[in-house]
Design an enzyme around this catalytic site. Structure first.
Site, PDB file in Angstrom:
ATOM      1  N   ARG A  22      74.320 135.898 -84.167  1.00  0.00           N
ATOM      2  CA  ARG A  22      74.725 134.637 -84.803  1.00  0.00           C
ATOM      3  C   ARG A  22      73.964 133.478 -84.172  1.00  0.00           C
ATOM      4  O   ARG A  22      73.904 133.361 -82.954  1.00  0.00           O
ATOM      5  CB  ARG A  22      76.233 134.413 -84.658  1.00  0.00           C
ATOM      6  CG  ARG A  22      77.012 135.436 -85.457  1.00  0.00           C
ATOM      7  CD  ARG A  22      78.502 135.185 -85.450  1.00  0.00           C
ATOM      8  NE  ARG A  22      79.154 136.340 -86.038  1.00  0.00           N
ATOM      9  CZ  ARG A  22      80.448 136.569 -86.020  1.00  0.00           C
ATOM     10  NH1 ARG A  22      81.252 135.703 -85.446  1.00  0.00           N
ATOM     11  NH2 ARG A  22      80.958 137.648 -86.573  1.00  0.00           N
ATOM     12  N   SER A 113      80.820 134.878 -90.021  1.00  0.00           N
ATOM     13  CA  SER A 113      82.271 134.996 -90.037  1.00  0.00           C
ATOM     14  C   SER A 113      82.990 133.661 -90.203  1.00  0.00           C
ATOM     15  O   SER A 113      82.788 132.958 -91.174  1.00  0.00           O
ATOM     16  CB  SER A 113      82.719 135.704 -88.768  1.00  0.00           C
ATOM     17  OG  SER A 113      84.095 135.940 -88.830  1.00  0.00           O
ATOM     18  N   HIS A 114      83.784 133.304 -89.202  1.00  0.00           N
ATOM     19  CA  HIS A 114      84.632 132.107 -89.266  1.00  0.00           C
ATOM     20  C   HIS A 114      83.872 130.845 -88.872  1.00  0.00           C
ATOM     21  O   HIS A 114      84.454 129.764 -88.889  1.00  0.00           O
ATOM     22  CB  HIS A 114      85.813 132.296 -88.320  1.00  0.00           C
ATOM     23  CG  HIS A 114      85.350 132.626 -86.929  1.00  0.00           C
ATOM     24  ND1 HIS A 114      84.782 133.839 -86.629  1.00  0.00           N
ATOM     25  CD2 HIS A 114      85.315 131.906 -85.805  1.00  0.00           C
ATOM     26  CE1 HIS A 114      84.432 133.838 -85.354  1.00  0.00           C
ATOM     27  NE2 HIS A 114      84.740 132.684 -84.831  1.00  0.00           N
ATOM     28  N   ASP A 277      88.932 134.115 -93.787  1.00  0.00           N
ATOM     29  CA  ASP A 277      87.800 133.399 -93.170  1.00  0.00           C
ATOM     30  C   ASP A 277      86.537 133.501 -94.007  1.00  0.00           C
ATOM     31  O   ASP A 277      86.567 133.970 -95.147  1.00  0.00           O
ATOM     32  CB  ASP A 277      87.552 133.935 -91.756  1.00  0.00           C
ATOM     33  CG  ASP A 277      87.026 135.358 -91.770  1.00  0.00           C
ATOM     34  OD1 ASP A 277      87.336 136.090 -92.738  1.00  0.00           O
ATOM     35  OD2 ASP A 277      86.309 135.739 -90.839  1.00  0.00           O
ATOM     36  N   ASP A 279      83.922 135.494 -94.122  1.00  0.00           N
ATOM     37  CA  ASP A 279      83.507 136.788 -94.674  1.00  0.00           C
ATOM     38  C   ASP A 279      84.669 137.693 -95.057  1.00  0.00           C
ATOM     39  O   ASP A 279      84.459 138.866 -95.387  1.00  0.00           O
ATOM     40  CB  ASP A 279      82.560 137.510 -93.706  1.00  0.00           C
ATOM     41  CG  ASP A 279      83.210 137.824 -92.379  1.00  0.00           C
ATOM     42  OD1 ASP A 279      84.120 137.077 -91.971  1.00  0.00           O
ATOM     43  OD2 ASP A 279      82.806 138.813 -91.736  1.00  0.00           O
ATOM     44  N   ASP A 281      87.275 138.985 -93.373  1.00  0.00           N
ATOM     45  CA  ASP A 281      87.897 140.033 -92.553  1.00  0.00           C
ATOM     46  C   ASP A 281      89.062 139.519 -91.713  1.00  0.00           C
ATOM     47  O   ASP A 281      89.835 140.292 -91.176  1.00  0.00           O
ATOM     48  CB  ASP A 281      86.861 140.769 -91.683  1.00  0.00           C
ATOM     49  CG  ASP A 281      86.063 139.852 -90.780  1.00  0.00           C
ATOM     50  OD1 ASP A 281      86.329 138.638 -90.786  1.00  0.00           O
ATOM     51  OD2 ASP A 281      85.169 140.359 -90.070  1.00  0.00           O
ATOM     52  N   ARG A 282      89.192 138.198 -91.588  1.00  0.00           N
ATOM     53  CA  ARG A 282      90.313 137.662 -90.808  1.00  0.00           C
ATOM     54  C   ARG A 282      91.454 137.232 -91.717  1.00  0.00           C
ATOM     55  O   ARG A 282      91.244 136.976 -92.900  1.00  0.00           O
ATOM     56  CB  ARG A 282      89.872 136.435 -90.007  1.00  0.00           C
ATOM     57  CG  ARG A 282      88.860 136.753 -88.946  1.00  0.00           C
ATOM     58  CD  ARG A 282      88.597 135.540 -88.090  1.00  0.00           C
ATOM     59  NE  ARG A 282      87.673 135.882 -87.020  1.00  0.00           N
ATOM     60  CZ  ARG A 282      87.582 135.246 -85.869  1.00  0.00           C
ATOM     61  NH1 ARG A 282      88.368 134.206 -85.639  1.00  0.00           N
ATOM     62  NH2 ARG A 282      86.732 135.623 -84.951  1.00  0.00           N
ATOM     63  N   THR A 344      87.461 143.501 -76.612  1.00  0.00           N
ATOM     64  CA  THR A 344      87.355 142.670 -77.815  1.00  0.00           C
ATOM     65  C   THR A 344      86.164 143.119 -78.662  1.00  0.00           C
ATOM     66  O   THR A 344      85.068 143.337 -78.137  1.00  0.00           O
ATOM     67  CB  THR A 344      87.178 141.199 -77.405  1.00  0.00           C
ATOM     68  OG1 THR A 344      88.382 140.780 -76.763  1.00  0.00           O
ATOM     69  CG2 THR A 344      86.897 140.319 -78.598  1.00  0.00           C
ATOM     70  N   GLU A 363      93.763 142.529 -83.592  1.00  0.00           N
ATOM     71  CA  GLU A 363      93.311 141.669 -82.507  1.00  0.00           C
ATOM     72  C   GLU A 363      93.982 140.307 -82.634  1.00  0.00           C
ATOM     73  O   GLU A 363      94.310 139.862 -83.731  1.00  0.00           O
ATOM     74  CB  GLU A 363      91.804 141.470 -82.586  1.00  0.00           C
ATOM     75  CG  GLU A 363      91.001 142.726 -82.351  1.00  0.00           C
ATOM     76  CD  GLU A 363      89.523 142.401 -82.320  1.00  0.00           C
ATOM     77  OE1 GLU A 363      88.996 142.215 -81.229  1.00  0.00           O
ATOM     78  OE2 GLU A 363      88.922 142.308 -83.398  1.00  0.00           O
ATOM     79  N   GLU A 364      94.099 139.662 -81.477  1.00  0.00           N
ATOM     80  CA  GLU A 364      94.686 138.320 -81.468  1.00  0.00           C
ATOM     81  C   GLU A 364      93.846 137.322 -82.263  1.00  0.00           C
ATOM     82  O   GLU A 364      94.342 136.289 -82.682  1.00  0.00           O
ATOM     83  CB  GLU A 364      94.871 137.821 -80.030  1.00  0.00           C
ATOM     84  CG  GLU A 364      93.635 137.897 -79.116  1.00  0.00           C
ATOM     85  CD  GLU A 364      92.505 137.002 -79.508  1.00  0.00           C
ATOM     86  OE1 GLU A 364      92.768 135.857 -79.888  1.00  0.00           O
ATOM     87  OE2 GLU A 364      91.342 137.451 -79.436  1.00  0.00           O
ATOM     88  N   SER A 365      92.575 137.638 -82.480  1.00  0.00           N
ATOM     89  CA  SER A 365      91.657 136.721 -83.154  1.00  0.00           C
ATOM     90  C   SER A 365      91.792 136.804 -84.677  1.00  0.00           C
ATOM     91  O   SER A 365      90.806 136.739 -85.394  1.00  0.00           O
ATOM     92  CB  SER A 365      90.221 137.018 -82.723  1.00  0.00           C
ATOM     93  OG  SER A 365      89.910 138.376 -82.967  1.00  0.00           O
ATOM     94  N   LYS A 376      87.970 144.927 -89.921  1.00  0.00           N
ATOM     95  CA  LYS A 376      89.257 144.298 -90.172  1.00  0.00           C
ATOM     96  C   LYS A 376      89.235 143.742 -91.592  1.00  0.00           C
ATOM     97  O   LYS A 376      88.164 143.540 -92.155  1.00  0.00           O
ATOM     98  CB  LYS A 376      89.561 143.239 -89.128  1.00  0.00           C
ATOM     99  CG  LYS A 376      88.525 142.147 -88.965  1.00  0.00           C
ATOM    100  CD  LYS A 376      88.870 141.346 -87.725  1.00  0.00           C
ATOM    101  CE  LYS A 376      87.968 140.148 -87.548  1.00  0.00           C
ATOM    102  NZ  LYS A 376      86.704 140.472 -86.870  1.00  0.00           N
ATOM    103  N   ARG A 496      87.714 131.437 -73.471  1.00  0.00           N
ATOM    104  CA  ARG A 496      89.012 131.688 -74.088  1.00  0.00           C
ATOM    105  C   ARG A 496      90.017 132.061 -73.003  1.00  0.00           C
ATOM    106  O   ARG A 496      89.760 132.973 -72.202  1.00  0.00           O
ATOM    107  CB  ARG A 496      88.926 132.838 -75.087  1.00  0.00           C
ATOM    108  CG  ARG A 496      87.895 132.643 -76.196  1.00  0.00           C
ATOM    109  CD  ARG A 496      88.264 133.502 -77.395  1.00  0.00           C
ATOM    110  NE  ARG A 496      87.187 133.652 -78.368  1.00  0.00           N
ATOM    111  CZ  ARG A 496      86.821 132.714 -79.246  1.00  0.00           C
ATOM    112  NH1 ARG A 496      87.417 131.549 -79.248  1.00  0.00           N
ATOM    113  NH2 ARG A 496      85.855 132.945 -80.106  1.00  0.00           N
TER     114      ARG A 496
END
Ligand code: G16
Length: 543
Positions: A22, A113-114, A277, A279, A281-282, A344, A363-365, A376, A496
């Site tokens: 990225r 992603s996000h 998000d 893409d 997946d979230r 992660t 996952e927490e994300s 995901k 984080r």
């Protein structure tokens, strides 16, 4: 038309992070940057001669041009066939599904992603293997090694086909198959969930708002929720994917999905809310006046998954990333199934799913998913919640309260310090790392440190070892904090801080998480010293 061999020189910054490479979009648009990395993928996986691939992305700025470059390079490198989503579009879970459905050799997904999209924002690219999942570290290491010695790449000297026309066409000897990006995915969802029961829910005036944040999930959510499940037209908002996501930051958390949060916490807010998000997946799940943390969502899904037809026989096991709360561990114990703790990154779940050890991961994300694909899956999580609500007749708040009453509550929060100067972030991280050995037995307020270590993981399936996966400080009684450097940012470094405290006193299950976690937040500040080291009085994002 012919194959061009273009001379190039290596870039020294093409090491894939948590989920592929990225960078700022303009970096990818620079001479040879994308091409070098694509050639490194092809070379890193042993060439693509005679192979079949899936290619698509989340529609962000440069997606269309990048897809065409990849097609021309795949043709020049001898690929037999590439399946592409119409318009070059595919959500990440839909791409994973197409790889598995068509038994291709792998796929290339274009997304950051996000992260925000646009000419001045972020772009990304990653390779997924034949199981449909993100390439494991062994493969990304091989790709990275190739980037370091890149001296030329091959590209077809001719136009890529029109990506809007469905069906087959040719690029040299390679077949390009343009498919509807949504229909196969939507069909898969129908096999997993009780669409009849969910249709009944909507027919009974159940109200919902799905915020697609001008990103890829819009067309998927409209097809599944509005067209196939009968949710009212307009249930999906921001449903048209735009190259810059309409200026939105498509990260489904309370900070960035604040429009949805405002709606859900208003007097006449809908019964159920969700966001996805860039893409797809979230996911974020919200009830009327109640927010569900991703860790709690995972635990609740584990407890109720049997309500969905695709999971009616129960789960063989579950998995969560290390920083994700232990709420799901409690459910797994009650169900008598194993719970795996991985580093992660969704790529670490792939082996466990392929081996049949787990069927649900999270996952927490804001990532939740199952073995129906190897990514995901945001919309999948939304449908799972709808299925559970339809089957139990209970709303989000009621389900959550009952869950906490039964299992206790793992209060949880993540504090992000974003775009910190790299040397400052490193200083804070390395200080804690150096202090770990001396922390055991020390006391901060009422908290005694029981153990402090750096997390490492040995994959139980193939024995591969991944060290240096985050720093853990664990207190007596089960509270803890974890410190990690993000592997998905593109500016400076993001630190984080993950905070967790378990509570089973029935009178203490309804606290504000920041209040419940105050002693741990204070201990983390005393131990790491964020304010002094980073020069930041408070985190940028709290989830
Ligand atoms: C990616 C990975 C996830 C990871 C997340 C955050 O998600 O697939 O497994 O949890 O990044 O990673 P980090 O904390 O290193 O920034 P996505 O949705 O960005 O592809």
């Amino acid at each position: 038309m012919s194959i061009l061999t273009v001379e190039t020189t290596p870039f020294d910054d093409q090491k894939p992070g948590t989920s592929g490479l990225r960078k700022k979009t303009k970096v990818f648009m620079g001479d040879h940057y994308l091409e070098n990395f694509v050639q490194a993928i092809f070379d890193g996986i042993g060439g693509v001669t005679g192979k079949r691939l899936v290619v698509g992305g989340d529609g962000r700025f440069y997606n269309d041009k990048a897809v065409k470059i990849i097609l021309r390079m795949a043709a020049a490198n001898g690929a037999a066939r590439v399946i592409v989503g119409q318009g070059g579009l595919l959500s990440t879970p839909a791409a994973s599904h197409l790889i598995r459905l068509n038994k291709t050799d792998g796929g290339i997904i274009l997304s950051a992603s996000h992260n925000p999209g646009g000419e001045n924002e972020d772009f990304g690219i990653k390779y997924n293997t034949a199981n449909g999942g993100p390439a494991p570290e062994g493969v990304t290491d091989a790709i990275f090694a190739k980037t370091k010695s890149m001296s030329s790449y091959k590209i077809w000297d001719g136009e890529a086909p029109d990506l809007d026309a469905l069906g087959d066409s040719h690029l040299g000897d390679m077949v390009v198959t343009v498919v509807d990006p949504v229909s196969d995915y939507a069909d898969l969802m129908e096999t997993l969930f009780d669409f009849g029961a969910i249709r009944g829910l909507f027919a009974d005036n159940f109200t919902m708002r799905f915020d697609a944040m001008c990103a890829i999930t819009g067309p998927y959510a409209i097809e599944v929720l509005e067209n196939r499940l009968g949710a009212a037209k307009g249930t999906v908002v921001h449903g048209t994917p735009l190259p810059d996501f309409g200026g939105m930051h498509p990260d489904p958390n309370p900070t960035w999905a604040h429009e949805l949060m405002d709606e859900m916490f208003s007097e006449d807010g809908p019964d159920f809310g969700a966001a996805s998000d860039g893409d797809g997946d979230r996911n974020m799940i919200v009830g009327h006046n109640v927010y569900v943390s991703p860790s709690d969502s995972l635990a609740l899904i584990a407890a109720h998954a049997k309500n969905a037809p695709g999971y009616k026989d129960g789960l063989p096991g579950v998995a969560r990333s290390m920083p994700t709360s232990a709420a799901v561990d409690r459910v797994a114990r009650a169900l008598g199934i194993p719970c795996f703790e991985t580093p992660t990154g969704w790529k670490f779940f792939g082996n466990l799913m392929d081996a049949g050890k787990v069927a649900l991961c999270g996952e927490e994300s804001f990532g939740t998913g199952s073995d129906h694909v190897r990514e995901k899956d945001g919309l999948w999580a939304v449908l799972m919640w709808l299925n559970i609500i339809a089957a139990t007749g209970k709303g989000v708040g009621e389900l959550l309260r009952a869950h906490f009453k039964e299992f206790g509550r793992n209060y949880y929060s993540r504090h992000d310090y974003e775009a910190v100067e790299s040397d400052k972030a490193q200083a804070a991280y390395q200080k804690l790392r150096a202090d770990l050995a001396a922390l055991s037995g020390t006391t901060y307020g009422d908290l005694n440190v029981a153990q402090a270590d750096e997390f490492g993981y040995t994959d139980p399936v193939d024995g591969s070892v991944s060290n240096a996966q985050g720093l853990r400080v664990m207190f007596e009684g089960g509270s803890r904090f974890v410190l990690r450097m993000s592997g998905t940012g593109t500016s400076g470094a993001t630190l984080r801080l993950y905070l967790e405290r378990y509570e089973d006193d029935p009178d203490q299950l309804d606290l504000d998480p920041q209040d419940a976690l105050a002693p741990i937040i204070s201990a983390a500040e005393q131990i790491v010293g964020f304010a002094a080291t980073l020069g930041r009085a408070k985190p940028d994002v709290i989830t």
